[in-house]
Write an enzyme that holds these catalytic residues in place. Structure first.
Site, PDB file in Angstrom:
ATOM      1  N   LYS A  53       0.956   4.084  -2.917  1.00 50.16           N
ATOM      2  CA  LYS A  53       0.575   5.459  -2.620  1.00 50.16           C
ATOM      3  C   LYS A  53       1.694   6.444  -2.919  1.00 50.16           C
ATOM      4  O   LYS A  53       1.431   7.592  -3.308  1.00 50.16           O
ATOM      5  CB  LYS A  53       0.134   5.559  -1.153  1.00 50.16           C
ATOM      6  CG  LYS A  53      -1.227   4.915  -0.887  1.00 50.16           C
ATOM      7  CD  LYS A  53      -2.309   5.474  -1.816  1.00 50.16           C
ATOM      8  CE  LYS A  53      -3.696   5.045  -1.428  1.00 50.16           C
ATOM      9  NZ  LYS A  53      -4.719   5.582  -2.364  1.00 50.16           N
ATOM     10  N   TYR A 113       0.836  -1.205   0.000  1.00 47.61           N
ATOM     11  CA  TYR A 113       0.000   0.000   0.000  1.00 47.61           C
ATOM     12  C   TYR A 113       0.872   1.257   0.000  1.00 47.61           C
ATOM     13  O   TYR A 113       0.619   2.211  -0.739  1.00 47.61           O
ATOM     14  CB  TYR A 113      -0.900  -0.045   1.237  1.00 47.61           C
ATOM     15  CG  TYR A 113      -1.908   1.051   1.375  1.00 47.61           C
ATOM     16  CD1 TYR A 113      -3.004   1.133   0.520  1.00 47.61           C
ATOM     17  CD2 TYR A 113      -1.798   1.994   2.396  1.00 47.61           C
ATOM     18  CE1 TYR A 113      -3.954   2.130   0.670  1.00 47.61           C
ATOM     19  CE2 TYR A 113      -2.747   2.993   2.559  1.00 47.61           C
ATOM     20  CZ  TYR A 113      -3.821   3.058   1.696  1.00 47.61           C
ATOM     21  OH  TYR A 113      -4.762   4.054   1.851  1.00 47.61           O
TER      22      TYR A 113
END
Length: 292
Positions: free
Chosen positions: A173, A169
């Site tokens: 991001k 993640y």
């Protein structure tokens, strides 16, 4: 409401729940016609349900706004193209693209499977690409440097600060930040601004994070509402925000903040090739005091 988005058309992904839903509802309340996209998956990306997107679109219509729903998977480039096409065919244009959709597959790096890595990168990073490419192509075709077009992406403190249990993640991001910077530089001459939001709110994602790994302190439920992220997005979506591009903006509770861009903070130089011992000495003397 001010109606500052009257006549504008927006696509919002991940808009069936949480932050995305709040954004879609506020953009519509401010006058925009909204394409509400959400695959309706579980937090880990499994399953599919067109209900959440349809529900938000109906809420908008019931409040007197204009919206259509789409239950497609944004990691599929054909869906990205369809969302842009839907906006143009249904409402006459595309002015704003808001990329919110995402999933979680949390693991420490030593326990993370290749599939868990691939799935999160696919939904977040490829999902941003799949919608941004056709939107950018459409804006380029307009040849309107005064178009007030908006690309609004979503990053996370997980990437900005490096959440230990979210390597996939975090990587996705931070990739979105790089994509945002690139698009800001590449698309400015076509009337496009590109910014990234780093949100903080009580959502399905934050609820899944163990208490000991959450950043910051608890706050009242209304302050942690995902709807509090929507106002800064509505401003960025407006024609008033032409001056603001290539930035990361934090939105958490009742706070909005502008993040700094990476820049050199200490500098050493040699008059020739570095000798290892001298370089080590200079790095420790000059860089070490600046590391926090």
């Amino acid at each position: 409401m001010s109606g500052r988005l009257e006549g504008r058309v927006a696509v919002v992904t991940g808009a069936g729940r949480g932050i995305g839903a709040g954004i879609a509802r506020l953009l519509a309340a401010e006058g925009a016609a909204v394409v509400v996209n959400d695959l309706g998956v579980e937090l880990d990306g499994s399953g599919a349900d067109t209900g959440p997107a349809a529900t938000v679109a109906q809420q908008i219509a019931d409040a007197g706004g204009t919206a259509v729903s789409d239950g497609g998977d944004v990691s599929d480039p054909e869906v990205g193209e369809r969302l842009v096409r839907t906006a143009v065919e249904k409402f006459g244009s595309l002015d704003v693209l808001v990329n919110v959709a995402g999933i979680l597959r949390d693991r420490m790096i030593f326990n993370l499977s290749e599939q868990e890595w691939d799935d999160v990168i696919r939904v977040h990073l490829k999902g941003h690409f799949s919608t941004t490419k056709p939107a950018a192509a459409y804006w380029r075709e307009q040849r309107n440097p005064e178009g007030h077009y908006r690309l609004i992406n979503f990053t996370s403190v997980s990437g900005l600060y490096g959440a230990p249990g979210q390597p996939n993640y975090a990587a996705a991001k931070m990739g979105i930040v790089g994509l945002t910077y690139s698009c800001a530089n590449a698309l400015a001459k076509y009337g496009v601004t590109a910014n990234a939001i780093s949100p903080g709110a009580a959502t399905r994602m934050t609820a899944s994070i163990p208490t000991e790994r959450r950043r910051g302190t608890s706050a009242a439920d209304d302050e942690r509402s995902p709807d509090n992220v929507a106002p800064i997005v509505a401003y960025l979506a407006s024609t008033a925000s032409d001056w603001l591009t290539g930035q990361v903006i934090g939105a958490r509770g009742y706070e909005v903040h502008l993040m700094n861009k990476p820049e050199p903070i200490r500098h050493i130089v040699s008059d020739g090739p570095w000798q290892p011992d001298r370089l080590a000495d200079m790095v420790e003397r000059v860089f070490k005091p600046a590391v926090r």
